[in-house]
Design a protein around this motif. Structure first.
Motif, PDB file in Angstrom:
ATOM      1  N   ASP A 151     -43.228 102.073  13.884  1.00 25.82           N
ATOM      2  CA  ASP A 151     -43.445 101.652  12.594  1.00 25.82           C
ATOM      3  C   ASP A 151     -44.889 102.008  12.065  1.00 25.82           C
ATOM      4  O   ASP A 151     -44.958 102.594  10.808  1.00 25.82           O
ATOM      5  CB  ASP A 151     -43.209 100.254  12.338  1.00 25.82           C
ATOM      6  CG  ASP A 151     -41.597  99.708  12.504  1.00 25.82           C
ATOM      7  OD1 ASP A 151     -40.852 100.659  12.314  1.00 25.82           O
ATOM      8  OD2 ASP A 151     -41.522  98.465  12.505  1.00 25.82           O
ATOM      9  N   LEU A 152     -45.750 101.821  12.857  1.00 24.06           N
ATOM     10  CA  LEU A 152     -47.225 102.463  12.370  1.00 24.06           C
ATOM     11  C   LEU A 152     -47.391 103.613  12.370  1.00 24.06           C
ATOM     12  O   LEU A 152     -47.869 103.990  11.169  1.00 24.06           O
ATOM     13  CB  LEU A 152     -48.493 101.774  13.540  1.00 24.06           C
ATOM     14  CG  LEU A 152     -49.706 102.239  13.395  1.00 24.06           C
ATOM     15  CD1 LEU A 152     -50.286 101.445  11.860  1.00 24.06           C
ATOM     16  CD2 LEU A 152     -50.452 101.423  14.521  1.00 24.06           C
ATOM     17  N   ALA A 153     -46.709 104.539  13.301  1.00 21.46           N
ATOM     18  CA  ALA A 153     -47.024 105.904  13.033  1.00 21.46           C
ATOM     19  C   ALA A 153     -46.196 106.330  11.841  1.00 21.46           C
ATOM     20  O   ALA A 153     -46.754 107.413  11.142  1.00 21.46           O
ATOM     21  CB  ALA A 153     -46.104 106.612  14.400  1.00 21.46           C
ATOM     22  N   VAL A 154     -44.914 105.822  11.381  1.00 23.56           N
ATOM     23  CA  VAL A 154     -44.280 106.195  10.372  1.00 23.56           C
ATOM     24  C   VAL A 154     -45.223 105.773   8.976  1.00 23.56           C
ATOM     25  O   VAL A 154     -45.497 106.585   8.053  1.00 23.56           O
ATOM     26  CB  VAL A 154     -42.967 105.428  10.019  1.00 23.56           C
ATOM     27  CG1 VAL A 154     -42.469 105.658   8.611  1.00 23.56           C
ATOM     28  CG2 VAL A 154     -42.057 105.900  10.900  1.00 23.56           C
ATOM     29  N   SER A 155     -45.749 104.618   8.860  1.00 23.98           N
ATOM     30  CA  SER A 155     -46.705 104.121   7.876  1.00 23.98           C
ATOM     31  C   SER A 155     -48.016 105.064   7.829  1.00 23.98           C
ATOM     32  O   SER A 155     -48.350 105.442   6.661  1.00 23.98           O
ATOM     33  CB  SER A 155     -47.174 102.601   8.233  1.00 23.98           C
ATOM     34  OG  SER A 155     -48.020 102.310   7.009  1.00 23.98           O
ATOM     35  N   LEU A 156     -48.455 105.441   8.713  1.00 25.04           N
ATOM     36  CA  LEU A 156     -49.657 106.275   8.599  1.00 25.04           C
ATOM     37  C   LEU A 156     -49.166 107.712   7.898  1.00 25.04           C
ATOM     38  O   LEU A 156     -49.881 108.390   7.320  1.00 25.04           O
ATOM     39  CB  LEU A 156     -50.138 106.730  10.060  1.00 25.04           C
ATOM     40  CG  LEU A 156     -50.995 105.345  10.547  1.00 25.04           C
ATOM     41  CD1 LEU A 156     -51.311 105.472  11.948  1.00 25.04           C
ATOM     42  CD2 LEU A 156     -52.466 105.430   9.881  1.00 25.04           C
ATOM     43  N   ARG A 157     -48.075 108.465   8.528  1.00 21.98           N
ATOM     44  CA  ARG A 157     -47.654 109.583   8.193  1.00 21.98           C
ATOM     45  C   ARG A 157     -47.242 109.470   6.698  1.00 21.98           C
ATOM     46  O   ARG A 157     -47.424 110.449   5.992  1.00 21.98           O
ATOM     47  CB  ARG A 157     -46.422 109.973   8.818  1.00 21.98           C
ATOM     48  CG  ARG A 157     -45.828 111.329   8.271  1.00 21.98           C
ATOM     49  CD  ARG A 157     -44.956 111.950   9.580  1.00 21.98           C
ATOM     50  NE  ARG A 157     -45.738 112.248  10.831  1.00 21.98           N
ATOM     51  CZ  ARG A 157     -45.428 111.711  12.060  1.00 21.98           C
ATOM     52  NH1 ARG A 157     -44.536 110.636  12.235  1.00 21.98           N
ATOM     53  NH2 ARG A 157     -46.133 112.245  12.806  1.00 21.98           N
ATOM     54  N   THR A 158     -46.729 108.386   6.201  1.00 18.78           N
ATOM     55  CA  THR A 158     -46.174 108.415   4.817  1.00 18.78           C
ATOM     56  C   THR A 158     -47.225 107.773   3.819  1.00 18.78           C
ATOM     57  O   THR A 158     -47.301 107.488   2.747  1.00 18.78           O
ATOM     58  CB  THR A 158     -44.999 107.353   4.819  1.00 18.78           C
ATOM     59  OG1 THR A 158     -45.236 106.025   5.164  1.00 18.78           O
ATOM     60  CG2 THR A 158     -43.958 108.179   5.438  1.00 18.78           C
ATOM     61  N   ASN A 159     -48.303 106.961   4.485  1.00 20.95           N
ATOM     62  CA  ASN A 159     -49.567 106.212   3.628  1.00 20.95           C
ATOM     63  C   ASN A 159     -48.824 105.187   2.960  1.00 20.95           C
ATOM     64  O   ASN A 159     -49.235 104.704   1.929  1.00 20.95           O
ATOM     65  CB  ASN A 159     -50.125 107.163   2.650  1.00 20.95           C
ATOM     66  CG  ASN A 159     -51.399 106.730   2.161  1.00 20.95           C
ATOM     67  OD1 ASN A 159     -51.968 105.720   2.918  1.00 20.95           O
ATOM     68  ND2 ASN A 159     -51.767 106.952   0.723  1.00 20.95           N
ATOM     69  N   THR A 160     -47.799 104.570   3.551  1.00 20.72           N
ATOM     70  CA  THR A 160     -47.322 103.365   2.975  1.00 20.72           C
ATOM     71  C   THR A 160     -48.289 102.341   2.640  1.00 20.72           C
ATOM     72  O   THR A 160     -48.091 101.585   1.611  1.00 20.72           O
ATOM     73  CB  THR A 160     -46.202 102.786   3.905  1.00 20.72           C
ATOM     74  OG1 THR A 160     -45.054 103.899   4.283  1.00 20.72           O
ATOM     75  CG2 THR A 160     -45.508 101.605   3.141  1.00 20.72           C
TER      76      THR A 160
END
Length: 282
Positions: free
Chosen positions: A47-56
């Motif tokens: 989830d952290l990797a996704v958040s970083l990639r999408t700048n959520t």
């Protein structure tokens, strides 16, 4: 924050996810209780990797967030590797292992967690909670101290809090996935443990991580280093003891009856089950 900075940060965390994926597969194949927390860790880090990639979450310094994730994972990987090295020399006979049986090369909180997992009736929820306590109360302050050696961490506190938001928001979904993967009866056990599993909640995550930040500050003070090191080394054992022997005598008796009558509640996913099952899309 630049797009390149976010991409680089996401790639660093993706490396942690890849290592966790390999460990979940290995622990599952070995039917090693460490698989449960490894999967939990895998899901939260994904989830952290996704958040970083999408700048959520609009991290101000995504590279710092990623570096903390790497330092934190390194502490966990080192502890697990030390356990593996001991197991290579001392093949587990199948009986209960005491924390004192394990060498000092393994940090005390992780000795306590691994020993607890070898008890005759060790439950999935326990394995998550005990490991989470060791990781947050011991590994996290030390990982923060590692990052402090590279510069003042205090101007990153907003990003640290954003990480709290991410982790806290993921907990309920991750708990459901753990139940589906390792323990379909987790909901039943959760009702028994309802007063003891507060660490694995939105509120519990925030409190544990806030305390870790405070203990990092104490570690950075030479006058307090020895005291806090001893304290964070003992916290997990105290948590395990309180969880398994609650103060309320009725609940203590109920726990004993449950452990005496109920077989292991752990299940193992079929070998073909992908670790990524249930993981959010990227």
């Amino acid at each position: 924050m630049t797009k390149d900075a976010a991409a680089v940060a996401a790639e660093k965390v993706a490396g942690v996810v890849a290592e966790l994926t390999a460990r979940v597969k290995r622990y599952d194949s070995m039917r090693d209780p460490r698989a449960v927390f490894a999967y939990t860790y895998f899901r939260l880090t994904s989830d952290l990797a996704v958040s970083l990639r999408t700048n959520t979450l609009s991290f101000a310094a995504p590279e710092w967030v990623a570096d903390l994730s790497v330092s934190l994972a390194a502490a966990y990987f080192t502890a697990m590797d030390s356990i593996d090295a001991w197991l290579d020399q001392n093949p587990r006979p199948g009986g209960e292992i005491l924390s004192t049986d394990l060498p000092d090369t393994i940090p005390k909180p992780w000795r306590d967690v691994y020993a607890a997992s070898t008890a005759r009736h060790s439950y999935v929820l326990e394995e998550v909670l005990f490991s989470m306590m060791a990781h947050m109360s011991y590994d996290l302050p030390i990982a923060l101290r590692v990052r402090a050696a590279h510069g003042d961490i205090h101007h990153h506190i907003a990003d640290f809090h954003r990480m709290n938001d991410l982790l806290a928001a993921s907990i309920d979904v991750v708990q459901d996935e753990i139940a589906a993967r390792y323990c379909r009866q987790l909901g039943f056990l959760d009702r028994w443990f309802t007063r003891d599993d507060e660490l694995f909640t939105n509120y519990g995550i925030r409190v544990a991580r806030g305390l870790a930040w405070f203990n990092c500050d104490r570690l950075l003070d030479p006058r307090a280093t020895a005291e806090v090191t001893g304290s964070i080394s003992r916290t997990t054992a105290a948590f395990i003891a309180e969880f398994r022997s609650p103060d309320d005598w009725k609940r203590r008796q109920a726990f004993r009856l449950l452990r005496a009558l109920v077989p292991s509640r752990r299940q193992w996913p079929p070998p073909s089950t992908p670790v990524e099952e249930g993981r959010p899309s990227r």
